[in-house]
Design an enzyme around this catalytic site. Sequence first.
Site, short mmCIF file in Angstrom:
data_model
loop_
_atom_site.label_atom_id
_atom_site.label_comp_id
_atom_site.label_asym_id
_atom_site.label_seq_id
_atom_site.Cartn_x
_atom_site.Cartn_y
_atom_site.Cartn_z
CG HIS A 183 -2.02 -1.01 1.12
ND1 HIS A 183 -3.33 -0.66 0.84
CD2 HIS A 183 -2.02 -2.36 1.24
CE1 HIS A 183 -4.08 -1.76 0.80
NE2 HIS A 183 -3.30 -2.81 1.04
CG ASP A 395 0.22 9.41 0.71
OD1 ASP A 395 0.15 8.28 1.20
OD2 ASP A 395 -0.46 10.37 1.13
C1 GDG Z 1 -2.12 4.02 3.40
C2 GDG Z 1 -1.09 4.67 2.47
C3 GDG Z 1 -2.77 4.59 0.62
C4 GDG Z 1 -8.88 10.69 7.44
N1 GDG Z 1 -9.31 11.53 8.38
C5 GDG Z 1 -10.52 11.10 8.80
C6 GDG Z 1 -10.84 9.96 8.08
N2 GDG Z 1 -9.81 9.73 7.27
C7 GDG Z 1 -9.73 8.61 6.31
C8 GDG Z 1 -9.83 9.15 4.91
C9 GDG Z 1 -9.10 8.09 4.10
C10 GDG Z 1 -8.09 7.51 5.10
O1 GDG Z 1 -8.47 7.96 6.39
C11 GDG Z 1 -6.67 7.98 4.84
O2 GDG Z 1 -6.21 7.31 3.70
P1 GDG Z 1 -4.89 7.75 2.92
O3 GDG Z 1 -4.82 6.99 1.66
O4 GDG Z 1 -4.95 9.22 2.68
O5 GDG Z 1 -3.66 7.49 3.89
P2 GDG Z 1 -3.05 6.31 4.86
O6 GDG Z 1 -3.88 6.16 6.07
O7 GDG Z 1 -1.65 6.74 5.09
O8 GDG Z 1 -3.07 4.92 4.02
C12 GDG Z 1 -1.80 5.49 1.41
C13 GDG Z 1 -3.67 3.81 1.57
O9 GDG Z 1 -2.90 3.11 2.55
C14 GDG Z 1 -4.52 2.79 0.81
O10 GDG Z 1 -3.72 1.91 0.07
O11 GDG Z 1 -3.58 5.41 -0.20
O12 GDG Z 1 -0.87 6.06 0.53
O13 GDG Z 1 -0.19 5.50 3.22
O14 GDG Z 1 -9.97 7.08 3.68
O15 GDG Z 1 -11.18 9.28 4.60
N3 GDG Z 1 -12.00 9.30 8.25
C15 GDG Z 1 -12.89 9.81 9.17
N4 GDG Z 1 -12.61 10.91 9.92
C16 GDG Z 1 -11.45 11.57 9.78
O16 GDG Z 1 -11.21 12.57 10.50
N5 GDG Z 1 -14.08 9.21 9.33
#
Ligand code: GDG
Length: 502
Positions: A183, A395
């Site tokens: 990921h 990322d």
């Molecule tokens: C890893 C990789 C890759 C965020 N704030 C709140 C909230 N979120 C949710 C978002 C989103 C998720 O968290 C964050 O996803 P990301 O992809 O931006 O980042 P990572 O957590 O680092 O994930 C990344 C991912 O895996 C998938 O393969 O994209 O690059 O690092 O879904 O919506 N959700 C809620 N409240 C918040 O305040 N409910």
Amino acid sequence: MVSRRLAPVQEGEVMETPQSRLVAVSNRLPIKLVGHGVDVKVEPGSGGLVTAMAPVLRNRGGLWIGWSGSTDDSTISGLMAEASRQSGYSLHLVSLTREEVRDYYYGFSNEIVWPLFHDLQTRCNFRPQYWYQYLNVNKKFADVIIQNTRLSDFVWVHDYHLMHVAHFLKDYGLSNRLGFFLHIPFPPMDIFMKLPWREKIIKALLDYDLVGFQTIRDRRHFTMCVQRFVPEARLHGRGGVITIRLPDREVRVGVFPISIDFHNFAEDASSKEVADCAWFLHEKFPDMQIVLGIDRLDYTKGIPERFEAFKTTLLRYPELREKITLVQVVVPSREEVEEYRALKGEIERLVGEINGLLSTSGWIPIHYLYKHLSRRDLLAYYRLAEIALVTPLKDGMNLVAKEYCTCNLEENGVLILSEFAGAASQLHKGAILVNPYDVEGISDAIYTAFHMEKGERARRMRWLREHIRRRDIFWWVNTYLKAALSKDLADFPELEDVSSGA
Ligand code: GDG
């Protein structure tokens, strides 16, 4: 709706034999622990990956193997049967001790692999003890897999915590088909070479039958390392999935950009509840464009750099003062770790400094929230923001960028996106791409976004939303499983490579 869109998988087009089940394996089980001590309850988790995998797991009698997140599973293990019943597929615990969590999870996974794979090698702590515990815990996962799988099952292992699982499964003589998906990014060879256990990790990854990456760039970095450490390996094919031929077997290596449940996000964003909430929030910022940042607390997300860039914007373009405001939500994460606490302190210091320097009566440049938002509030912020500022230093993908566009129902928002987010490889045509280290470049992008005409905004956002709609999380699961289980790779299209060669 979910099961209909996954019909090809359920009807056996992808899975070869009726008995073959899907075994998902990840560091954490898709469950939430609610309450404490003897009052703890287990609820099924949410999130894109679980939503997409659940119908396949349910229909194939599948299972999910992982850690609960606690070092005391005495109460939790008694609740697994009920949690499995609620989820519709069976959940299996890998129990970890305090020392294992310290050295495998906080140590090897988060003090070595996480910073190194995000190109931040100076943050790494290459302690041999972490490595031995990483191997030990990966073997523990392999043990639980062995105890719970049948020969025809397909085992799909997720992410950087578990790169060595196939190595132990092969040691045990397991001949099931094994898949892996990373990921996070895979770093360039010069950076990967810093890892003391580099060769072992590359060879361990080649014990899987399919290794999946988020972008072509990640795969290219990986195949370069393979050629360095396994000179007898030969690369064949082009496009989404290629083959590495080893003397005794073949490994498929593919690019599968992960995504979100587009329809679910768009539908929820259009609900009255979310619209009311967005309206209520917007009232607090009259006659202003809102620039939104939403990130987990993590040094890879580039939050201090983003604040510097926003300050630079207000200094270089003073006419934007009182007409623009940055709403930055930081979601608490890994707070037990000193480095993350220090980052929080740094972020708070910068907010104070910038607001102290530039606020006027009735206007504050940065609104900072350190909390986990409810889903309703998250979608409301997505809906109300005129500009999203998504500027990670690096990322794997970044789902916030895709969620923002999906929820921008009016198609009047602008996405400013780091060129080092995996999402840039797909969304570059509709977004404004920036270098997250270039504060003046970002300030120009904010200025451009602020002045962007309605028609141009709509044209770009329509393109972005359509792209995300066509390649949603269900597409991702189906594409990966097809690559893992089909004999023929002819139906894999060439992917566009926009990476700058880094
Ligand atoms: C890893 C990789 C890759 C965020 N704030 C709140 C909230 N979120 C949710 C978002 C989103 C998720 O968290 C964050 O996803 P990301 O992809 O931006 O980042 P990572 O957590 O680092 O994930 C990344 C991912 O895996 C998938 O393969 O994209 O690059 O690092 O879904 O919506 N959700 C809620 N409240 C918040 O305040 N409910």
